[in-house]
Design an enzyme around this catalytic site. Structure first.
Site, PDB file in Angstrom:
ATOM      1  N   ASP A 106       0.852  -1.190   0.000  1.00  0.00           N
ATOM      2  CA  ASP A 106       0.000   0.000   0.000  1.00  0.00           C
ATOM      3  C   ASP A 106       0.884   1.235   0.000  1.00  0.00           C
ATOM      4  O   ASP A 106       2.076   1.176   0.341  1.00  0.00           O
ATOM      5  CB  ASP A 106      -0.934   0.008   1.210  1.00  0.00           C
ATOM      6  CG  ASP A 106      -2.137   0.929   1.016  1.00  0.00           C
ATOM      7  OD1 ASP A 106      -2.255   1.526  -0.073  1.00  0.00           O
ATOM      8  OD2 ASP A 106      -2.954   1.045   1.941  1.00  0.00           O
TER       9      ASP A 106
ATOM     10  N   GLU B 232       1.805   6.987  -6.944  1.00  0.00           N
ATOM     11  CA  GLU B 232       1.174   5.798  -6.389  1.00  0.00           C
ATOM     12  C   GLU B 232       2.019   4.545  -6.594  1.00  0.00           C
ATOM     13  O   GLU B 232       2.114   3.688  -5.723  1.00  0.00           O
ATOM     14  CB  GLU B 232      -0.209   5.612  -7.033  1.00  0.00           C
ATOM     15  CG  GLU B 232      -1.036   4.526  -6.396  1.00  0.00           C
ATOM     16  CD  GLU B 232      -1.405   4.843  -4.954  1.00  0.00           C
ATOM     17  OE1 GLU B 232      -1.137   3.979  -4.099  1.00  0.00           O
ATOM     18  OE2 GLU B 232      -1.924   5.928  -4.686  1.00  0.00           O
TER      19      GLU B 232
ATOM     20  N   ASP C  46      -3.030  -2.859  -2.590  1.00  0.00           N
ATOM     21  CA  ASP C  46      -4.123  -1.950  -2.241  1.00  0.00           C
ATOM     22  C   ASP C  46      -3.780  -0.535  -2.706  1.00  0.00           C
ATOM     23  O   ASP C  46      -2.614  -0.191  -2.912  1.00  0.00           O
ATOM     24  CB  ASP C  46      -4.342  -1.953  -0.723  1.00  0.00           C
ATOM     25  CG  ASP C  46      -5.715  -1.435  -0.332  1.00  0.00           C
ATOM     26  OD1 ASP C  46      -6.475  -1.039  -1.239  1.00  0.00           O
ATOM     27  OD2 ASP C  46      -6.019  -1.425   0.871  1.00  0.00           O
TER      28      ASP C  46
ATOM     29  N   HIS D  43      -0.844  -0.763   5.032  1.00  0.00           N
ATOM     30  CA  HIS D  43      -1.412   0.579   5.176  1.00  0.00           C
ATOM     31  C   HIS D  43      -0.976   1.222   6.491  1.00  0.00           C
ATOM     32  O   HIS D  43      -0.568   2.399   6.523  1.00  0.00           O
ATOM     33  CB  HIS D  43      -2.933   0.509   5.097  1.00  0.00           C
ATOM     34  CG  HIS D  43      -3.612   1.797   5.463  1.00  0.00           C
ATOM     35  ND1 HIS D  43      -3.630   2.882   4.612  1.00  0.00           N
ATOM     36  CD2 HIS D  43      -4.261   2.176   6.595  1.00  0.00           C
ATOM     37  CE1 HIS D  43      -4.279   3.884   5.202  1.00  0.00           C
ATOM     38  NE2 HIS D  43      -4.673   3.473   6.396  1.00  0.00           N
TER      39      HIS D  43
END
Length: 261
Positions: free
Chosen positions: A35, A72, A104, A236
């Site tokens: 993530d 990203e 993710d 995350h």
């Protein structure tokens, strides 16, 4: 008492304790969660990489990477995967025979870029092993518009946890499915969308769907199920802690602990 119990459980997990586990018959599998976290006040974004180190999914190895702000895609996944594989070999005296990767934080418009950049980097790392493991790469999406209902007689209700939808409303060009991971006390439950970009394995799609649901049960900060596989949530939490508070790579001595819970 319940508050104190949860605090003690969290302390135990941070120090390397194993709170609970899941039973997956498949052995020699490494589950990886990836993530990215973007801090609006920072010039860099941080990527979190977490890999399971045993069959019970109670031990993990973590690493962080840095990239340009708001970027990203992670460019250093080959290095992360290399180090995770070596750590897995050190603990198990063998390399994994299968690698499941749950990515993710990317939208449908970035699937091709993820496949060309991140998946290629991971394949380069796996190609260095004496025997190349089977690879499954899945993009996990939580922010979706689809909702599903269970028709019982003349009324509609939320589908039960573990419900999978993989026909009619899925893509003809891709291997994808929707999974309802949890129940809700009020309102409509939101499913999670899984896009499978790589499925180089001899297992059945049903097995992947069952494993994805089982992995939603082993996030040590919550005693129920969560919306994504636990390795995604760990990645995350790691990226959030490092990007929002540390602003630098954590000590390598912490790599085998869930200190970011």
């Amino acid at each position: 008492m319940s508050v104190v119990t949860k605090v003690v459980l969290q302390m135990n997990a941070k120090l390397g304790g194993e709170l609970w586990s899941i039973a997956i018959p498949m052995k020699g599998v490494m589950y990886i969660g990836i993530d990215t976290y973007h801090d609006s006040g920072s010039a860099r974004s941080v990527g979190g990489f977490v890999a399971s180190m045993n069959d019970l999914c109670t031990r993990y190895y973590s690493k962080t990477t840095w990239q340009a702000s708001k970027q990203e895609l992670i460019s250093q996944l080959e290095v992360c995967t290399d180090e995770a594989l070596q750590q897995y070999f050190k603990l198990n005296n063998a390399f994994p025979s299968r690698v499941f990767i749950f990515r993710d934080g990317v939208g449908d418009g970035q699937l091709l870029a993820v496949k060309e950049m991140e998946l290629t980097s991971i394949k380069r790392a796996l190609a260095k092993l004496p025997q190349k493991p089977q690879l499954i790469f899945v993009v996990v999406t939580k922010r979706i518009q689809q909702r599903f209902f269970l028709k019982q007689g003349g009324r509609l209700s939320n589908p039960t946890p573990g419900t999978v939808v993989d026909t009619k409303v899925t893509s003809d060009a891709l291997f994808d499915f929707f999974l309802v991971p949890q129940s809700v006390g009020q309102g409509t439950v939101t499913p999670t969308h899984y896009n499978v970009l790589e499925f180089s394995t001899n297992i059945q799609p049903d097995h992947l769907q069952q494993i994805a649901f089982k992995l939603c049960h082993i996030y040590f900060n919550w005693t129920g199920t969560i919306r994504v596989p636990a390795v995604c949530q760990y990645a995350h939490k790691l990226a959030f802690l490092v990007g929002n508070h540390l602003n630098k790579d954590p000590s390598p001595q912490l790599a085998n602990y869930l200190y970011y819970l």
